[in-house]
Design a protein around this motif. Structure first.
Motif, PDB file in Angstrom:
ATOM      1  N   GLY A  75       1.008  -1.265  -0.043  1.00 55.67           N
ATOM      2  CA  GLY A  75      -0.105  -0.113  -0.052  1.00 55.67           C
ATOM      3  C   GLY A  75       0.864   1.594  -0.036  1.00 55.67           C
ATOM      4  N   ARG A  76       0.329   2.096   0.404  1.00 55.00           N
ATOM      5  CA  ARG A  76       0.607   3.517   0.776  1.00 55.00           C
ATOM      6  C   ARG A  76       1.332   3.805   1.768  1.00 55.00           C
ATOM      7  NH1 ARG A  76      -1.449   8.547  -3.606  1.00 55.00           N
ATOM      8  NH2 ARG A  76      -2.751   7.537  -1.464  1.00 55.00           N
ATOM      9  N   ALA A  77       2.354   4.149   2.406  1.00 56.49           N
ATOM     10  CA  ALA A  77       2.471   4.840   3.666  1.00 56.49           C
ATOM     11  C   ALA A  77       3.097   6.518   2.991  1.00 56.49           C
ATOM     12  CB  ALA A  77       3.925   4.194   4.202  1.00 56.49           C
ATOM     13  N   VAL A  78       2.459   6.755   3.996  1.00 51.15           N
ATOM     14  CA  VAL A  78       2.909   8.921   4.296  1.00 51.15           C
ATOM     15  C   VAL A  78       2.450   9.295   5.784  1.00 51.15           C
ATOM     16  CG1 VAL A  78       1.548  11.224   3.817  1.00 51.15           C
ATOM     17  CG2 VAL A  78       0.744   9.301   2.405  1.00 51.15           C
ATOM     18  N   ALA A  79       3.470   9.861   5.794  1.00 51.60           N
ATOM     19  CA  ALA A  79       4.236  10.255   7.153  1.00 51.60           C
ATOM     20  C   ALA A  79       4.507  12.260   7.356  1.00 51.60           C
ATOM     21  CB  ALA A  79       5.647   9.425   7.036  1.00 51.60           C
ATOM     22  N   GLY A  80       3.694  12.780   8.066  1.00 53.81           N
ATOM     23  CA  GLY A  80       4.600  14.639   7.652  1.00 53.81           C
ATOM     24  C   GLY A  80       4.508  14.644   8.963  1.00 53.81           C
ATOM     25  N   LEU A  81       5.032  16.111   8.614  1.00 53.84           N
ATOM     26  CA  LEU A  81       6.474  16.630   9.883  1.00 53.84           C
ATOM     27  C   LEU A  81       6.281  18.158   9.842  1.00 53.84           C
ATOM     28  CD1 LEU A  81       7.207  16.280  12.746  1.00 53.84           C
ATOM     29  CD2 LEU A  81       9.409  17.247  11.433  1.00 53.84           C
ATOM     30  N   GLY A  82       5.012  19.008  10.423  1.00 59.85           N
ATOM     31  CA  GLY A  82       4.687  20.309  10.432  1.00 59.85           C
ATOM     32  C   GLY A  82       5.488  21.085  11.526  1.00 59.85           C
ATOM     33  N   TRP A  83       5.822  22.859  11.756  1.00 63.96           N
ATOM     34  CA  TRP A  83       5.633  23.048  12.734  1.00 63.96           C
ATOM     35  C   TRP A  83       5.982  24.439  12.560  1.00 63.96           C
ATOM     36  CZ3 TRP A  83       8.847  21.151   8.851  1.00 63.96           C
ATOM     37  CH2 TRP A  83       9.589  21.779   7.882  1.00 63.96           C
ATOM     38  N   ALA A  84       5.581  25.619  13.514  1.00 60.40           N
ATOM     39  CA  ALA A  84       4.938  26.520  13.645  1.00 60.40           C
ATOM     40  C   ALA A  84       5.738  27.101  14.842  1.00 60.40           C
ATOM     41  CB  ALA A  84       3.770  26.936  14.282  1.00 60.40           C
ATOM     42  N   THR A  85       6.388  27.944  14.512  1.00 61.29           N
ATOM     43  CA  THR A  85       7.989  29.070  15.192  1.00 61.29           C
ATOM     44  C   THR A  85       7.361  29.895  15.340  1.00 61.29           C
ATOM     45  OG1 THR A  85       8.876  29.073  13.048  1.00 61.29           O
ATOM     46  CG2 THR A  85       9.563  27.796  14.604  1.00 61.29           C
ATOM     47  N   GLY A  89      12.836  31.961  17.747  1.00 59.90           N
ATOM     48  CA  GLY A  89      13.112  30.763  16.903  1.00 59.90           C
ATOM     49  C   GLY A  89      12.585  29.423  18.421  1.00 59.90           C
ATOM     50  N   ARG A  90      11.721  29.590  19.338  1.00 55.63           N
ATOM     51  CA  ARG A  90      10.436  28.758  19.799  1.00 55.63           C
ATOM     52  C   ARG A  90       9.697  28.470  19.099  1.00 55.63           C
ATOM     53  NH1 ARG A  90       8.172  31.502  25.663  1.00 55.63           N
ATOM     54  NH2 ARG A  90       6.937  33.018  24.285  1.00 55.63           N
ATOM     55  N   GLY A  91       8.820  27.179  19.699  1.00 54.43           N
ATOM     56  CA  GLY A  91       7.712  26.763  18.366  1.00 54.43           C
ATOM     57  C   GLY A  91       7.411  25.727  19.074  1.00 54.43           C
ATOM     58  N   ILE A  92       7.041  24.767  17.890  1.00 53.19           N
ATOM     59  CA  ILE A  92       6.150  23.146  18.441  1.00 53.19           C
ATOM     60  C   ILE A  92       5.647  22.266  16.928  1.00 53.19           C
ATOM     61  CG2 ILE A  92       4.291  24.132  20.221  1.00 53.19           C
ATOM     62  CD1 ILE A  92       2.471  24.097  18.161  1.00 53.19           C
ATOM     63  N   PHE A  93       6.425  21.498  16.840  1.00 50.43           N
ATOM     64  CA  PHE A  93       6.397  20.666  15.756  1.00 50.43           C
ATOM     65  C   PHE A  93       5.025  19.552  16.029  1.00 50.43           C
ATOM     66  CE2 PHE A  93      10.836  20.348  15.827  1.00 50.43           C
ATOM     67  CZ  PHE A  93      11.358  20.653  14.446  1.00 50.43           C
ATOM     68  N   TYR A  94       4.133  19.133  14.995  1.00 55.77           N
ATOM     69  CA  TYR A  94       3.430  18.159  15.355  1.00 55.77           C
ATOM     70  C   TYR A  94       3.475  16.906  13.895  1.00 55.77           C
ATOM     71  CZ  TYR A  94      -1.517  16.525  14.866  1.00 55.77           C
ATOM     72  OH  TYR A  94      -2.255  15.648  15.883  1.00 55.77           O
ATOM     73  N   GLU A  95       3.849  16.202  14.562  1.00 56.96           N
ATOM     74  CA  GLU A  95       3.970  14.907  13.577  1.00 56.96           C
ATOM     75  C   GLU A  95       2.594  14.085  13.143  1.00 56.96           C
ATOM     76  OE1 GLU A  95       4.818  15.444  16.272  1.00 56.96           O
ATOM     77  OE2 GLU A  95       5.424  13.647  17.471  1.00 56.96           O
ATOM     78  N   THR A  96       2.470  13.609  12.260  1.00 56.33           N
ATOM     79  CA  THR A  96       1.417  12.316  11.576  1.00 56.33           C
ATOM     80  C   THR A  96       1.669  11.058  10.282  1.00 56.33           C
ATOM     81  OG1 THR A  96      -0.836  12.270  12.011  1.00 56.33           O
ATOM     82  CG2 THR A  96      -0.089  13.733  10.006  1.00 56.33           C
ATOM     83  N   SER A  97       0.652  10.217  10.533  1.00 53.73           N
ATOM     84  CA  SER A  97       1.096   9.720   9.548  1.00 53.73           C
ATOM     85  C   SER A  97      -0.140   9.382   9.272  1.00 53.73           C
ATOM     86  CB  SER A  97       1.584   8.867   9.489  1.00 53.73           C
ATOM     87  OG  SER A  97       0.970   8.199  10.895  1.00 53.73           O
ATOM     88  N   GLY A  98      -0.383   8.176   7.381  1.00 60.26           N
ATOM     89  CA  GLY A  98      -1.413   7.566   7.275  1.00 60.26           C
ATOM     90  C   GLY A  98      -1.396   7.308   6.111  1.00 60.26           C
ATOM     91  N   THR A  99      -2.258   7.326   5.386  1.00 51.73           N
ATOM     92  CA  THR A  99      -1.755   6.346   3.347  1.00 51.73           C
ATOM     93  C   THR A  99      -2.765   7.411   2.626  1.00 51.73           C
ATOM     94  OG1 THR A  99      -4.426   5.558   3.234  1.00 51.73           O
ATOM     95  CG2 THR A  99      -2.731   4.411   4.949  1.00 51.73           C
TER      96      THR A  99
END
Length: 158
Positions: A75-85, A89-99
């Motif tokens: 199948g299809r594997a999808v991974a994603g990482l987003g960030w806001a700063t 310089g300080r900030g956050i990451f958000y990670e998720t995955s799916g198909t």
């Protein structure tokens, strides 16, 4: 000033762990022990999307990471990482995955929005990286997609 590198990779192999290891190799972080953290970017840090990591130290040392990962068979594997700063310089990451790449993109946006609402910070910049990899139906191979935020360089484990 600290540096967080965003790296990514994808790979196919006959087992789930082998495909994960090969995806880490594509991102050039396969020779380190990965220690996952929750997703906060320290002040006085910049985030740079680089694809593959440079040499970050001796093999076997630990790397601090935020990791998005998806492994599938046929199948299809999808991974994603987003960030806001913010400007400091300080900030956050958000990670998720799916198909589904669009579903992952939507989850990243919603997750970052929610994380920003929890903090009384002045966010000024956002970014994201999504990796999708497809295996051939019925071949029994595993496919892994990864995106990692690598904090600094490696440090000794023992």
């Amino acid at each position: 000033m600290g540096l967080i590198r965003v790296v990514w990779g994808s790979a196919r192999a006959p087992t789930a762990m082998a495909s994960y290891d090969a995806a880490l190799a594509e991102a050039n972080v396969h020779n380190y022990n990965l220690v996952q953290v929750s997703s906060v970017i320290p002040q006085d840090t910049s985030v740079e999307a680089v694809g593959a990591a440079p040499d970050l130290g001796p093999a076997g040392e630990q790397l601090t990471v935020v990791e998005a990962r998806k492994t599938v068979v046929d199948g299809r594997a999808v991974a994603g990482l987003g960030w806001a700063t913010e400007l400091s310089g300080r900030g956050i990451f958000y990670e998720t995955s799916g198909t589904d790449p669009e579903g992952v993109r939507s989850d990243l946006d919603r997750g970052l929005d929610a994380g920003q609402e929890l903090r009384d910070w002045q966010f000024t910049d956002r970014g994201q990286k999504i990796v999708a990899a497809q295996s051939d139906a019925g071949d029994g191979e595993y496919t892994t997609a990864i995106v990692l935020a690598v904090y600094g360089k490696s440090t000794p484990l023992v």
